[in-house]
Write an enzyme that holds these catalytic residues in place. Structure first.
Site, PDB file in Angstrom:
ATOM      1  NE  ARG A  89      -7.180  12.423  21.542  1.00 44.92           N
ATOM      2  CZ  ARG A  89      -7.148  12.393  22.871  1.00 44.92           C
ATOM      3  NH1 ARG A  89      -7.281  13.528  23.565  1.00 44.92           N
ATOM      4  NH2 ARG A  89      -6.999  11.261  23.524  1.00 44.92           N
TER       5      ARG A  89
ATOM      6  CG  ASP B 203      -9.820  18.992  26.057  1.00 43.77           C
ATOM      7  OD1 ASP B 203     -10.713  18.978  26.934  1.00 43.77           O
ATOM      8  OD2 ASP B 203      -9.149  17.990  25.756  1.00 43.77           O
TER       9      ASP B 203
ATOM     10  CB  CYS C 251     -13.771  17.197  31.639  1.00 41.25           C
ATOM     11  SG  CYS C 251     -12.483  18.197  32.414  1.00 41.25           S
TER      12      CYS C 251
ATOM     13  CD  GLN D  43      -2.239  17.932  32.690  1.00 35.91           C
ATOM     14  OE1 GLN D  43      -3.422  17.805  32.433  1.00 35.91           O
ATOM     15  NE2 GLN D  43      -1.499  18.919  32.197  1.00 35.91           N
TER      16      GLN D  43
ATOM     17  CG  ASP E 186      -0.217  22.473  28.706  1.00 29.13           C
ATOM     18  OD1 ASP E 186      -1.298  21.880  28.468  1.00 29.13           O
ATOM     19  OD2 ASP E 186       0.325  22.467  29.824  1.00 29.13           O
TER      20      ASP E 186
ATOM     21  CB  ALA F 126      -5.369  28.965  28.214  1.00 23.56           C
TER      22      ALA F 126
END
Length: 395
Positions: free
Chosen positions: A214, A299, A339, A202, A252, A279
């Site tokens: 993290r 996330d 994000c 990605q 994922d 998810a």
């Protein structure tokens, strides 16, 4: 710098105010198109931006087909990017990162914040991954490559120009290789080894922007069962295991990403549980199985890419964090990230509060984080600040 004058791009009255304080974008409705028609320019042409009185603002590249009609490269008039100019920009960007990070694994160039609008460069030791998202930077791509070779002497440069932002600028999506670029490269993040998927991964292959978040995770994970949702290649999960987590599970939708997570776990001598699926579906299935975790990281990719997607995206964030809280053991920690630039930090906080109260649970915000210093925020360009992370105790 050339002495040949560049053509002017004249602005409407007061449109220069934002540019005078450092913003670099000129919107199409800010251009005096009666005096300087945008259609007179080809995408990527250099222009001198002048205000309504004819006073110089700076040098920019232009795209008549984009809502952002021009992006300022320099406050100097008639500036012409050459190898020396590009090397100075790269050297300044490199100096910042090398002062902060102990190994050469970071975002080397973060667009407008490094004075190179439309350009992203990620550094993986002796390999660089480049993305040019605008017509102007696409025209300068050969110069970027030459400057990177002069400044870093990389063994290979991967041009990952295969992202949707290019379509907005009328650019084709393509991937090119300069030199020797392997499919997989190894990187270090705070002493933990990872492999990044450069060609098939990605974005540029790794999410350097979460490095500091993290790091922040580590004080919360010792002895805990960790669930990493939207795990990609397992960065959160494996960092947690390296800091003493009891176990880690990754979710994922991409099997190659989960394969990468398994490989990264093995690289560090760990084992993880890898669950493929969407998810929300997987979170609900885990709850039905009676599973619980002590720490859950949510996330996701940007769920609000445009303003018109705000309401639907906000509900998606709510649903994900609601499902995550339902899997948390009492006193567990939720790490909720976004994000999406179009999601305000205060909005995400209200969503977390609402979902906790809806489950009759008490939420305590322990820490907050944002993007790391290799993604510096330009103080005049709010669009350069996008990443939010809340570390919450849920009782």
């Amino acid at each position: 710098m050339s002495e040949t004058p560049l053509p002017p791009l004249r602005l409407n009255p007061n449109a220069e105010r934002r540019l005078r304080v450092g913003h670099s974008w000129v919107f199409s409705n800010e251009v005096d198109t009666a005096r300087t028609p945008l259609k007179a320019f080809a995408p990527g042409d250099l222009v001198n931006v002048v205000d309504a009185r004819g006073k110089a603002v700076g040098t920019a590249y232009v795209n008549p087909n984009s809502l952002i009609a021009a992006r300022v490269l320099s406050s100097r008039v008639d500036a012409r990017p050459d190898l020396d100019w590009m090397r100075r920009r790269l050297a300044a960007a490199r100096a910042l990162r090398d002062a902060v990070y102990p190994s050469p694994h970071y975002r080397l160039v973060y667009g407008e914040s490094d004075g190179l609008p439309g350009l992203v460069v990620d550094r993986f030791g002796d390999v660089c991954v480049v993305q040019a998202s605008t017509a102007g930077m696409d025209r300068l791509q050969a110069l970027v490559i030459e400057a990177l070779q002069a400044e870093l002497s990389p063994r290979g440069i991967l041009l990952r120009n295969d992202h949707g932002a290019r379509a907005v600028e009328g650019l084709p999506e393509q991937v090119e290789v300069v030199g020797d670029v392997p499919d997989v490269v190894e990187l270090l993040e705070s002493g933990v080894r990872f492999q990044a998927l450069l060609r098939q991964g990605q974005k540029t292959g790794w999410f350097f922007d979460q490095h500091d978040n993290r790091d922040r995770l580590l004080r919360h994970v010792r002895g805990r069962r960790v669930l990493d949702v939207f795990s990609y290649v397992g960065a959160w999960a494996i960092r947690a295991l390296a800091a003493g987590a009891a176990s880690a599970t990754c979710i994922d939708s991409s099997q190659p990403a989960l394969d990468g997570a398994l490989a990264n776990a093995a690289l560090n001598g760990f084992e993880i549980e890898a669950l493929r699926g969407e998810a929300l579906d997987r979170l609900k299935a885990l709850r039905a199985e009676g599973r619980s975790f002590d720490l859950v990281v949510v996330d996701p990719p940007a769920l609000i890419k445009r303003r018109k997607d705000h309401d639907a995206g906000l509900e998606h964030y709510a649903a994900l964090n609601r499902a995550a809280m339902q899997l948390l053991a009492p006193g567990g920690v939720l790490v909720a990230c976004s994000c999406s630039f179009h999601l305000e930090e205060s909005e995400l906080q209200r969503v977390l509060l609402r979902e906790a109260r809806g489950q009759n649970r008490r939420l305590q915000i322990l820490e907050q984080g944002g993007q790391g210093p290799d993604h510096p925020v330009h103080p005049a360009i709010p669009e350069t600040r996008y990443l939010k992370a809340f570390y919450c105790r849920v009782n």
